[in-house]
Design an enzyme around this catalytic site. Structure first.
Site: not given
Length: 834
Positions: A93, A466
């Site tokens: 860039e 249970s």
């Protein structure tokens, strides 16, 4: 001489013209600046720019569990940016970034000339500084030239406000790089599955190349365009001498992968992340996803992994017991490469670690598959032998199960090998709590969050069967029963339209009303047998249904229903009849674990909590949990669950925000639910469940401090196990989301208990055995029994038992002289057979 004079005059004129033009240009530039100045934002705001950082959720030991937000962003400092990334960005860039004042005038002249010719400002020439202000300070506008001028002015101002390093760091943290990734660190996780510090030259060039067109040139969108752009960046890096020839060749030869990675979560815990999100959203709203909150949970990362593995292992084992359902699809792949085959499997998701794969070859002794991850695996015959369809014999060769082109699921094991698997239809849940303060240590709400986000730990209300009985037996002890009380285990029938009420009596239908057609209720034991006179201890150990029904009837349905709410169980989900004795309440695994925590901690009701601390993006502590703590002996107990110091970027450590709890103040103590003596005796009964009852499989852990209870509901629709030590309580559940029977012989001990064992084996590894000391209020006494009155479970003629001191049966002998009290022949509670 005249020639020289004329030349000098022309030079002076030219110089004058140039100076005049420069002055005019400068004047025009200044005029334009002052004209546009009112429209320019203050570049100083970039010093305090608030990056949209997602919510990050950590375990108590500092591991990232989840990252939630629309934008993937991982801010880094200048020191954390690798040199190779800096070079790649400059090459792609702006290679003169550290030299120019924010604007590269050579590029500007070129852009102006092109603009003058085409009347459009389409040329590049933008520096990193200009790109930064363009993406952070300038909104889009139609006049491109005006926008370009504003960009230049802002870039120059920014260079005066910030250092080059600050500008570059902002650039690296703010740029969009495709696939919802903002910043180079987030993009490194997205495309390579690694932190930015670990990227190489090839990867750095790829990231820098994406900047030009993030949506098109990222490797997920187009491998070809991403590779072309990477080639350009690598060439520029070589031209600028950022890479030598060897480094350049290696980078160029590195293939580009289109695989998409998630954020660098260290321990995948999406159910935990979603619970945190839900808990905080009402308070913070959408800011939760962008303001960089960091949440430290109570979760132990090691045990969270163990919970996930335990759940998936138990559910897969159950699934295998019920046979092979066949292939998941078919795929033609003639001449395709492994990469192409892997890509063709994208419509088949990875489920709970199971990889979709295509059968590539089938031989006499094994098969070869190519998985979605493009790897090949060998399936030996032993990995296939379980795959028997209903009614068919055990397969003798791979071809009995597989054919080339079949799409199946596999579970990778050792290098190059895998097991044949299939996505299970059943589901599971597991949650582990610290019984001292209710901290959620580990939790998994299902086999795979991405396949089903339904969190069964907190959202699935199912019958506990249970495993509910210990709460009833605790109520019975408080009502005067003892572990030595004898209750008749014999048939009982409730006629249709005569439902047991809160008072525990059976009422006839209202006169004049037409009774509904119902069947008589004939409860029985799971074994289908009846055992006659049974001690309460044995009734719980063997999970005798009829004894529990008679006990609940004796103490009263209303009393039992009110009593069990002491364990944090919601009243509205507990039936107001005798069926509650058999666990027909509708409870979540979290509620069950919290209820059992009362026994584990000695009788206090703690409140489960997940969020320990919340930090802002600046690392400041926003909120800290202050859980109530079970405290039976507060003289000097240090809080064993205090998390170790935690180092997070920009945060304080655990040591900075709170010390250990040494005897919490009264307001910091969890409320007492039951007496210590009651909790201790029930725990002893539940230890017997593991020693010689329905929970015997847990003896595989080789410990004597484990207590727990299995649970199986009517028709075997749900399988449970809740168990604990004084330091940890965990509940495991297996069942179908759309309720249906689990199948023959599937029950809590076989289906859910293995999940609990797998988890606790890891959780208790290296931890010494520990039992809470016998508290005041518990009396040991010798009980005389008449063995002839009992069946196969006959106790010894004389045996020791534990009693609540204020509920000793009448006639206890030997207590006054300091000897061991003796209880006369065990008291019986008998009822007629209806």
């Amino acid at each position: 001489m005249p020639v020289i004079t004329r030349l000098n005059r022309r030079l002076r004129i030219a110089a004058t013209v140039i100076v005049s033009l420069a002055g005019l240009i400068g004047l025009a530039f200044l005029s334009t600046y002052y004209y546009l100045k009112p429209t320019l934002p203050d570049v100083a705001v970039l010093r305090d720019v608030r990056l949209q950082v997602p919510l990050r959720v950590y375990s108590r030991d500092g591991r990232l569990l989840a990252q939630i937000g629309d934008q993937r962003r991982v801010p880094v400092t200048w020191e954390e940016i690798p040199t190779i990334v800096v070079k790649a960005v400059l090459a792609a860039e702006d290679d003169r970034f550290f030299e120019h004042p924010g604007v590269d005038w050579q590029g500007v002249v070129r852009a102006v000339v092109v603009a003058a010719v085409t009347m459009e400002a389409t040329q590049g020439g933008s520096t990193l500084t200009q790109q930064l202000v363009r993406t952070t300070l300038i909104t889009k506008e139609k006049q491109q030239l005006r926008r370009k001028l504003r960009e230049i002015f802002l870039a120059l101002s920014l260079e005066n406000e910030l250092t080059k390093q600050e500008i570059f760091t902002l650039f690296v943290n703010t740029q969009f790089l495709g696939q919802r990734s903002y910043g180079f660190a987030a993009a490194a996780e997205t495309y390579f599955g690694k932190p930015l510090a670990e990227v190489d030259a090839s990867e750095a060039a790829l990231l820098a190349g994406i900047l030009q067109a993030p949506s098109r040139q990222n490797p997920v969108a187009s491998v070809e365009q991403a590779t072309d752009r990477r080639t350009y960046v690598l060439r520029r890096m070589r031209e600028l001498n950022y890479l030598d020839d060897d480094q350049w060749r290696v980078a160029m030869d590195t293939p580009v992968s289109r695989e998409l990675h998630g954020p660098s979560v260290q321990v995948d815990a999406p159910y935990i992340g979603e619970m945190v999100r839900l808990a905080l959203y009402d308070k913070y709203g959408d800011k939760l996803y962008s303001d960089g909150f960091q949440v430290v949970t109570t979760v132990d990362s090691r045990l969270q992994r163990a919970a996930d593995i335990a759940l998936r292992s138990a559910v897969l084992e159950y699934d295998r017991r019920h046979g092979w359902r066949g292939r998941s699809g078919r795929l033609a792949f003639e001449g395709d490469t492994d990469d192409a085959i892997g890509r063709s499997l994208e419509e088949f998701p990875v489920i709970g670690g199971l990889q979709p794969a295509v059968v590539f070859t089938v031989s006499g002794g094994d098969a070869t598959v190519v998985a979605r991850n493009t790897r090949r695996y060998r399936l030996p015959m032993e990995a296939l032998r379980w795959a028997r369809a209903d009614g068919k014999p055990v397969p003798a060769a791979p071809r009995d199960v597989l054919a080339t082109g079949d799409v199946v699921y596999v579970l990778p094991t050792s290098a190059g090998d895998a097991l044949l698997a299939q996505p299970p239809q059943a589901q599971g849940a597991i949650v582990a709590l610290d019984p001292v303060d209710g901290a959620i240590i580990a939790m998994s709400g299902g086999f795979d969050y991405h396949a089903s986000k339904f969190n069964r730990v907190i959202q699935a209300r199912r019958q506990p069967g249970s495993s509910f009985k210990p709460f009833i037996y605790s109520a019975a002890l408080e009502a005067g029963f003892t572990p030595a009380s004898v209750v008749l285990d014999a048939p009982v029938v409730y006629e249709a339209n005569q439902a047991p009420t809160d008072a525990g009596v059976v009422e006839p239908p209202v006169e004049g009303e037409e009774p509904e057609e119902e069947e008589d209720w004939r409860p029985g034991n799971d074994s289908g047998r009846f055992y006659g006179p049974t001690r309460l201890r044995d009734a719980l150990v063997r999970s005798r249904n009829l004894v529990t029904i008679r006990v609940m009837r004796q103490i009263g349905v209303g009393y039992a229903r009110e009593y069990v709410q002491r364990f944090g169980l919601p009243k509205e989900h507990i039936p107001a009849d005798l069926t509650a004795a058999l666990g027909t309440a509708q409870l979540t695994p979290m509620e069950m674990a919290n209820g059992f925590a009362v026994f584990a901690n000695g009788g206090s009701l703690v409140k489960p909590y997940l969020i320990d601390r919340v930090f802002g993006a600046d690392g400041k502590l926003i909120n800290q949990a202050e859980p109530q703590v079970a405290c039976n002996n507060c003289g000097g107990r240090a809080d064993a669950t205090a998390p170790p110091p935690l180092s997070l970027p920009g945060t304080v450590s655990a040591a900075d925000v709170g010390g250990s709890l040494l005897g919490p103040p009264e307001e910091g103590r969890a409320p007492r639910a039951i007496t210590e003596a009651n909790a201790w005796i029930i725990t002893d009964l539940l230890r017997d469940v593991v020693r010689r009852g329905t929970g015997q499989r847990a003896r595989a852990l080789g410990r004597n401090d484990i207590a727990g209870k299995t649970g199986t509901t009517n028709d075997g629709r749900d399988a449970w196990f809740s168990g604990f030590t004084p330091d940890l309580v965990a509940t495991a559940w297996v069942g179908f989301d759309q309720e249906r029977p689990l199948g023959p012989e599937e029950e809590g001990a076989r289906t859910a208990l293995p999940m609990w064992i797998y988890f606790m084996r890891e959780a208790l590894a290296g931890r010494p055995e520990r039992r809470l000391p016998m508290p005041d209020g518990v009396v040991t006494a010798r009980v005389n029994f008449d063995p002839g009155a009992f069946g196969e479970d006959a106790p010894p003629a004389s045996d020791f038992e534990y009693f609540l001191a204020d509920h000793l049966p009448a006639g206890v002998q030997g207590a006054s002289d300091g000897g061991t009290p003796t209880v006369p022949p065990a008291q019986r509670y008998e009822e007629p057979i209806f």
